[in-house]
Design an enzyme around this catalytic site. Structure first.
Site, PDB file in Angstrom:
ATOM      1  N   GLU A 146       0.831  -1.213   0.000  1.00  0.00           N
ATOM      2  CA  GLU A 146       0.000   0.000   0.000  1.00  0.00           C
ATOM      3  C   GLU A 146       0.865   1.264   0.000  1.00  0.00           C
ATOM      4  OE1 GLU A 146      -3.124   0.126  -0.447  1.00  0.00           O
ATOM      5  OE2 GLU A 146      -3.929  -1.793   0.173  1.00  0.00           O
TER       6      GLU A 146
ATOM      7  N   ASN B  39       1.326   3.953  -3.031  1.00  0.00           N
ATOM      8  CA  ASN B  39       1.016   5.368  -2.824  1.00  0.00           C
ATOM      9  C   ASN B  39       2.173   6.272  -3.242  1.00  0.00           C
ATOM     10  OD1 ASN B  39      -1.545   4.930  -1.900  1.00  0.00           O
ATOM     11  ND2 ASN B  39      -1.093   5.286   0.252  1.00  0.00           N
TER      12      ASN B  39
ATOM     13  N   ARG C  82      -9.243   4.550  -7.466  1.00  0.00           N
ATOM     14  CA  ARG C  82      -8.647   4.258  -6.176  1.00  0.00           C
ATOM     15  C   ARG C  82      -9.809   4.270  -5.181  1.00  0.00           C
ATOM     16  NH1 ARG C  82      -4.420   2.535  -7.980  1.00  0.00           N
ATOM     17  NH2 ARG C  82      -4.268   1.825  -5.856  1.00  0.00           N
TER      18      ARG C  82
HETATM   19  N1  LIG Z   1       3.111   9.106  -0.777  1.00  0.00           N
HETATM   20  C1  LIG Z   1       2.106   9.967  -0.984  1.00  0.00           C
HETATM   21  N2  LIG Z   1       2.339  11.178  -1.577  1.00  0.00           N
HETATM   22  C2  LIG Z   1       1.326  12.055  -1.796  1.00  0.00           C
HETATM   23  N3  LIG Z   1       0.045  11.816  -1.472  1.00  0.00           N
HETATM   24  C3  LIG Z   1      -0.256  10.648  -0.879  1.00  0.00           C
HETATM   25  C4  LIG Z   1       0.741   9.657  -0.609  1.00  0.00           C
HETATM   26  N4  LIG Z   1       0.143   8.602   0.000  1.00  0.00           N
HETATM   27  C5  LIG Z   1      -1.148   8.917   0.084  1.00  0.00           C
HETATM   28  N5  LIG Z   1      -1.422  10.133  -0.441  1.00  0.00           N
HETATM   29  C6  LIG Z   1      -2.741  10.811  -0.477  1.00  0.00           C
HETATM   30  O1  LIG Z   1      -3.579  10.198   0.470  1.00  0.00           O
HETATM   31  C7  LIG Z   1      -4.781   9.724  -0.162  1.00  0.00           C
HETATM   32  C8  LIG Z   1      -5.267   8.474   0.525  1.00  0.00           C
HETATM   33  O2  LIG Z   1      -4.358   7.391   0.332  1.00  0.00           O
HETATM   34  P1  LIG Z   1      -4.926   5.890   0.412  1.00  0.00           P
HETATM   35  O3  LIG Z   1      -3.841   4.955   0.108  1.00  0.00           O
HETATM   36  O4  LIG Z   1      -5.657   5.736   1.697  1.00  0.00           O
HETATM   37  O5  LIG Z   1      -6.026   5.885  -0.739  1.00  0.00           O
HETATM   38  P2  LIG Z   1      -5.785   5.861  -2.314  1.00  0.00           P
HETATM   39  O6  LIG Z   1      -4.377   5.539  -2.634  1.00  0.00           O
HETATM   40  O7  LIG Z   1      -6.336   7.123  -2.877  1.00  0.00           O
HETATM   41  O8  LIG Z   1      -6.710   4.660  -2.766  1.00  0.00           O
HETATM   42  P3  LIG Z   1      -6.357   3.084  -2.618  1.00  0.00           P
HETATM   43  O9  LIG Z   1      -5.124   2.967  -1.791  1.00  0.00           O
HETATM   44  O10 LIG Z   1      -7.554   2.514  -1.926  1.00  0.00           O
HETATM   45  O11 LIG Z   1      -6.196   2.585  -3.990  1.00  0.00           O
HETATM   46  C9  LIG Z   1      -4.409   9.569  -1.617  1.00  0.00           C
HETATM   47  O12 LIG Z   1      -5.523   9.663  -2.463  1.00  0.00           O
HETATM   48  C10 LIG Z   1      -3.422  10.714  -1.829  1.00  0.00           C
HETATM   49  O13 LIG Z   1      -4.080  11.930  -2.048  1.00  0.00           O
HETATM   50 MG   LIG Z   2      -3.363   3.950  -1.767  1.00  0.00          MG
END
Ligand SMILES: Nc1ncnc2c1ncn2[C@@H]1O[C@H](COP(=O)(O)OP(=O)(O)OP(=O)(O)O)[C@@H](O)[C@H]1O
Ligand SMILES: [Mg+2]
Lengths: 115, 151
Positions: free
Chosen positions: B48, B52, B107
């Site tokens: 995860e 990200n 996502r």
């Molecule tokens: N490394 C990162 N750099 C910049 N923004 C991030 C990062 N990690 C997370 N985010 C932000 O946090 C939000 C939530 O992350 P999360 O992993 O919970 O959900 P997601 O990636 O959008 O969806 P999913 O993981 O369910 O596919 C993301 O949509 C993004 O905006």
């Molecule tokens: Mg994610």
């Protein structure tokens, strides 16, 4: 005779195989379902459900050895597409791991879990 | 706390390195004989965080992701997943279940929730325009049980 599938197919990298029977499309996914692999699967799936006759999409996840939140997105996305035309989505063969992740996302309130 | 083992790995932000990162972290903790459950928990959380970094941190573009894993004497595993990407404006909001900035990309916004449920602790530090560090921690209990059996 009745249960004979109309079409069968195998994805290029055989991550996906499917079976169409009347309005039901059963898709078997195998291997590791992460962001990298969900991309091509999604494209292939969308081509398959572009057929308006498909009303019931069944994900058979028996062969999925790993899944993260990318799998949630894949299923929810297809659910939305099917729901728009009055169809539905089911999931079969989810391992306890996959089950835990789907439950966490409240997926079973919109899709049916088959044994 | 004394350190039992440690490793650092830098790799380009490419989708194929999601599975590579999972393999590496598995190999790192495997000598401790973790349970299958523990192994899956750690692999999923790392997957995860790395995804990200690639998808949000670098927005699918170029960049380097660092995986820094430390195993402490008490079998506490700490994994830092570090990117020098876009950064997160509102960390609290980002961690909220179903919050995503990429809804059109399908996502689900469940990544942080998955990390939190599979690890003992998740700490996020981020600076807009500078990057993000996600610190994942988990005590590997299987080791404890083994020690108890040996005693
Ligand atoms: N490394 C990162 N750099 C910049 N923004 C991030 C990062 N990690 C997370 N985010 C932000 O946090 C939000 C939530 O992350 P999360 O992993 O919970 O959900 P997601 O990636 O959008 O969806 P999913 O993981 O369910 O596919 C993301 O949509 C993004 O905006
Ligand atoms: Mg994610």
């Amino acid at each position: 005779m009745e249960s004979f599938p109309e079409h069968c197919g195998e994805g290029n990298d055989s991550m996906l195989s499917y079976e169409k029977h009347r309005d039901r499309l059963t898709v078997r996914l195998a291997g590791e379902l992460d962001h990298e692999r969900v991309g091509p699967i999604r494209a292939e799936l969308d081509a398959l459900i572009a057929d308006p006759r498909v009303k019931h999409l069944v994900f058979d996840l028996t062969g999925v050895s790993f899944m993260d939140s990318s799998g949630i997105g894949l299923v929810i996305g297809r659910y939305k597409a099917l729901a728009r035309r009055g169809g539905r989505v089911s999931v079969a063969g989810a391992t306890p791991r996959v089950d835990k992740i789907f439950s966490m996302a409240g997926l079973y309130s919109i899709i049916e879990k088959l044994a | 706390m004394r350190i039992k083992n440690e490793m650092r790995l830098d790799f380009p932000a490419a989708g194929k390195n999601e599975s590579f990162a999972r393999l590496v972290i598995s190999a790192f903790i495997l000598p401790l004989n973790p349970t299958l459950e523990e192994l899956s928990d750690v692999k999923t959380a790392v997957s995860e965080a790395v995804t990200n970094a690639i998808v949000h941190g670098y927005e699918g573009g170029e960049g380097t992701v660092r995986l820094h894993a430390t195993l402490f004497e008490d079998d506490l595993l700490r994994v830092d997943v570090i990117d020098a990407g876009r950064g997160i404006e509102n960390i609290e909001m980002a961690r909220t279940p179903f919050f995503t900035t990429c809804a059109d990309d399908e996502r689900s916004g469940m990544g942080f929730t998955v990390m939190e449920s599979f690890m003992d602790a998740v700490q996020v530090t981020s600076k807009v325009g500078r990057g993000t560090t996600v610190r994942l921690e988990k005590r590997l209990r299987a080791c404890e049980e083994q020690a108890a059996r040996r005693a």
